[in-house]
Design a protein around this motif. Sequence first.
Motif, mmCIF file in Angstrom:
data_model
loop_
_atom_site.group_PDB
_atom_site.id
_atom_site.type_symbol
_atom_site.label_atom_id
_atom_site.label_comp_id
_atom_site.label_asym_id
_atom_site.label_seq_id
_atom_site.Cartn_x
_atom_site.Cartn_y
_atom_site.Cartn_z
ATOM 1 N N GLU A 179 0.845 -1.183 0.000
ATOM 2 C CA GLU A 179 0.000 0.000 0.000
ATOM 3 C C GLU A 179 0.890 1.246 0.000
ATOM 4 O O GLU A 179 1.571 1.538 0.983
ATOM 5 C CB GLU A 179 -0.921 -0.003 1.216
ATOM 6 C CG GLU A 179 -1.758 1.258 1.395
ATOM 7 C CD GLU A 179 -2.573 1.586 0.164
ATOM 8 O OE1 GLU A 179 -2.219 2.569 -0.534
ATOM 9 O OE2 GLU A 179 -3.540 0.847 -0.106
ATOM 10 N N ARG A 180 0.880 1.980 -1.099
ATOM 11 C CA ARG A 180 1.759 3.143 -1.240
ATOM 12 C C ARG A 180 1.379 4.274 -0.286
ATOM 13 O O ARG A 180 2.230 5.066 0.113
ATOM 14 C CB ARG A 180 1.714 3.646 -2.683
ATOM 15 C CG ARG A 180 2.309 2.655 -3.692
ATOM 16 C CD ARG A 180 2.226 3.217 -5.094
ATOM 17 N NE ARG A 180 2.758 2.289 -6.081
ATOM 18 C CZ ARG A 180 2.788 2.530 -7.390
ATOM 19 N NH1 ARG A 180 2.306 3.677 -7.866
ATOM 20 N NH2 ARG A 180 3.295 1.637 -8.229
ATOM 21 N N GLN A 181 0.115 4.363 0.066
ATOM 22 C CA GLN A 181 -0.334 5.423 0.974
ATOM 23 C C GLN A 181 -0.566 4.861 2.380
ATOM 24 O O GLN A 181 -1.536 5.208 3.059
ATOM 25 C CB GLN A 181 -1.605 6.060 0.416
ATOM 26 C CG GLN A 181 -1.386 6.689 -0.956
ATOM 27 C CD GLN A 181 -2.579 7.502 -1.419
ATOM 28 O OE1 GLN A 181 -2.907 8.527 -0.816
ATOM 29 N NE2 GLN A 181 -3.228 7.041 -2.469
ATOM 30 N N SER A 182 0.342 4.003 2.797
ATOM 31 C CA SER A 182 0.185 3.296 4.069
ATOM 32 C C SER A 182 0.102 4.248 5.258
ATOM 33 O O SER A 182 -0.653 4.002 6.207
ATOM 34 C CB SER A 182 1.342 2.310 4.268
ATOM 35 O OG SER A 182 2.592 2.986 4.258
ATOM 36 N N ARG A 183 0.843 5.327 5.226
ATOM 37 C CA ARG A 183 0.833 6.241 6.376
ATOM 38 C C ARG A 183 -0.510 6.974 6.487
ATOM 39 O O ARG A 183 -1.024 7.182 7.591
ATOM 40 C CB ARG A 183 1.989 7.233 6.282
ATOM 41 C CG ARG A 183 3.347 6.543 6.347
ATOM 42 C CD ARG A 183 4.481 7.484 6.669
ATOM 43 N NE ARG A 183 5.737 6.752 6.749
ATOM 44 C CZ ARG A 183 6.123 6.031 7.795
ATOM 45 N NH1 ARG A 183 5.334 5.953 8.860
ATOM 46 N NH2 ARG A 183 7.278 5.384 7.788
ATOM 47 N N ARG A 184 -1.059 7.332 5.359
ATOM 48 C CA ARG A 184 -2.372 7.985 5.383
ATOM 49 C C ARG A 184 -3.430 7.027 5.933
ATOM 50 O O ARG A 184 -4.266 7.416 6.761
ATOM 51 C CB ARG A 184 -2.769 8.424 3.973
ATOM 52 C CG ARG A 184 -4.167 9.019 3.905
ATOM 53 C CD ARG A 184 -4.594 9.343 2.494
ATOM 54 N NE ARG A 184 -3.796 10.425 1.934
ATOM 55 C CZ ARG A 184 -3.994 10.941 0.717
ATOM 56 N NH1 ARG A 184 -4.965 10.460 -0.058
ATOM 57 N NH2 ARG A 184 -3.239 11.923 0.277
ATOM 58 N N VAL A 185 -3.395 5.775 5.497
ATOM 59 C CA VAL A 185 -4.374 4.792 5.970
ATOM 60 C C VAL A 185 -4.181 4.519 7.461
ATOM 61 O O VAL A 185 -5.147 4.474 8.228
ATOM 62 C CB VAL A 185 -4.274 3.477 5.169
ATOM 63 C CG1 VAL A 185 -5.237 2.431 5.731
ATOM 64 C CG2 VAL A 185 -4.576 3.734 3.693
ATOM 65 N N ALA A 186 -2.933 4.365 7.890
ATOM 66 C CA ALA A 186 -2.662 4.091 9.303
ATOM 67 C C ALA A 186 -3.141 5.244 10.181
ATOM 68 O O ALA A 186 -3.713 5.030 11.263
ATOM 69 C CB ALA A 186 -1.162 3.858 9.511
ATOM 70 N N ARG A 187 -2.924 6.451 9.714
ATOM 71 C CA ARG A 187 -3.371 7.622 10.472
ATOM 72 C C ARG A 187 -4.892 7.606 10.619
ATOM 73 O O ARG A 187 -5.434 7.890 11.697
ATOM 74 C CB ARG A 187 -2.908 8.892 9.757
ATOM 75 C CG ARG A 187 -2.998 10.160 10.582
ATOM 76 C CD ARG A 187 -2.466 11.365 9.809
ATOM 77 N NE ARG A 187 -1.172 11.091 9.202
ATOM 78 C CZ ARG A 187 -0.923 11.147 7.891
ATOM 79 N NH1 ARG A 187 -1.896 11.480 7.046
ATOM 80 N NH2 ARG A 187 0.281 10.885 7.423
ATOM 81 N N ALA A 188 -5.589 7.259 9.544
ATOM 82 C CA ALA A 188 -7.053 7.210 9.573
ATOM 83 C C ALA A 188 -7.550 6.099 10.502
ATOM 84 O O ALA A 188 -8.546 6.268 11.220
ATOM 85 C CB ALA A 188 -7.592 6.995 8.160
ATOM 86 N N ILE A 189 -6.850 4.961 10.506
ATOM 87 C CA ILE A 189 -7.234 3.844 11.384
ATOM 88 C C ILE A 189 -7.115 4.252 12.847
ATOM 89 O O ILE A 189 -8.026 4.026 13.657
ATOM 90 C CB ILE A 189 -6.371 2.603 11.081
ATOM 91 C CG1 ILE A 189 -6.801 1.974 9.753
ATOM 92 C CG2 ILE A 189 -6.453 1.580 12.216
ATOM 93 C CD1 ILE A 189 -5.882 0.879 9.253
ATOM 94 N N VAL A 190 -5.991 4.877 13.200
ATOM 95 C CA VAL A 190 -5.777 5.291 14.589
ATOM 96 C C VAL A 190 -6.822 6.328 15.011
ATOM 97 O O VAL A 190 -7.353 6.283 16.131
ATOM 98 C CB VAL A 190 -4.344 5.831 14.765
ATOM 99 C CG1 VAL A 190 -4.182 6.484 16.135
ATOM 100 C CG2 VAL A 190 -3.330 4.695 14.593
ATOM 101 N N ALA A 191 -7.148 7.231 14.113
ATOM 102 C CA ALA A 191 -8.126 8.276 14.426
ATOM 103 C C ALA A 191 -9.532 7.711 14.616
ATOM 104 O O ALA A 191 -10.347 8.288 15.356
ATOM 105 C CB ALA A 191 -8.143 9.328 13.327
ATOM 106 N N ALA A 192 -9.810 6.579 13.964
ATOM 107 C CA ALA A 192 -11.168 6.010 14.006
ATOM 108 C C ALA A 192 -11.337 4.953 15.089
ATOM 109 O O ALA A 192 -12.432 4.414 15.259
ATOM 110 C CB ALA A 192 -11.500 5.400 12.648
#
Length: 308
Positions: A153-166
């Motif tokens: 996943e090239r945008q892994s940091r964006r996805v991880a940030r969204a997971i933590v926020a949710a």
Amino acid sequence: MAPHIPVLLDEVIDALQPQEGDVIIDATFGAGGYSRALLERGARVHAFDRDPDAIRDGAAMEAEFNGRLSLHPRRFAEMVDEMASVGIANVDGVVMDIGVSSMQLDQAERGFAFSADGPLDMRMSQQGESAADFLNEAGEEQIADVLYHFGEERQSRRVARAIVAARPLETTGDLAHVVRKALGYRPHDKKDPATRSFQAIRIHVNGELDELTAGLSAAETLLRDGGRLAVVSFHSLEDRIVKRFLRDAAGTASGSRHMPVTQQAEPVFTKLSKAIRPGEAEVARNPRSRSSVLRHAVRTSAQAREAA
């Protein structure tokens, strides 16, 4: 639930060339498609699966074949010790079908897929850390690393940030919604952007790539001279491991394209196949076979290498 259709079955049987009385390990029993085909050709099969549901459901087949099928509720990486416990040091063939099974995908309560909402689980063995445990407790950086390395996943940091926020996330629907929102998703998109994240988390929770590496080494140890190995994988991470393992075991290392290929004195595997993929008819009959790749090889008399 859709019936289980073994992927590349004819090609796998052709690779293994089972003979009456052969002892063959089905390292990933699942619904028993490969095991049944091998048993019908007269082989004696030892089948492994860490999923207790697969072992439970396989009991009827075990009874049907009157002693020629033995089910082992263990990881296939443990097959050397398990075979030793039943007095078997060498076998004639090993087949592996890597990754999640159709039955696991089709059961919403197992939490492997987002096609139907279910608990965020993903554990093949139904024990240990679940996907929800990992996603709700791990740090953002660790989640990003898992998504990047195991899901590409090239945008892994964006996805991880969204997971933590949710957090907390409890269901497959929760996770799919978060990933889709983070990456942007239109219903007509060819591939759901949540696919890569689900793959990555499942691989992490189950330690699948380490299991594959250990399982290949175990197969090398168990196969007799002339024994056959057949491995079906479903994505590039798995296939890369299988391809590298077989090339190393054959003693061919390409290295730089400017350097000649070298051959070790005693290759451990020979007759390496090219990547074999399903034909159009099989893909039409079983769309899940589309990404599958089969590689096979024959064991030599060389001593097995030490596990990495």
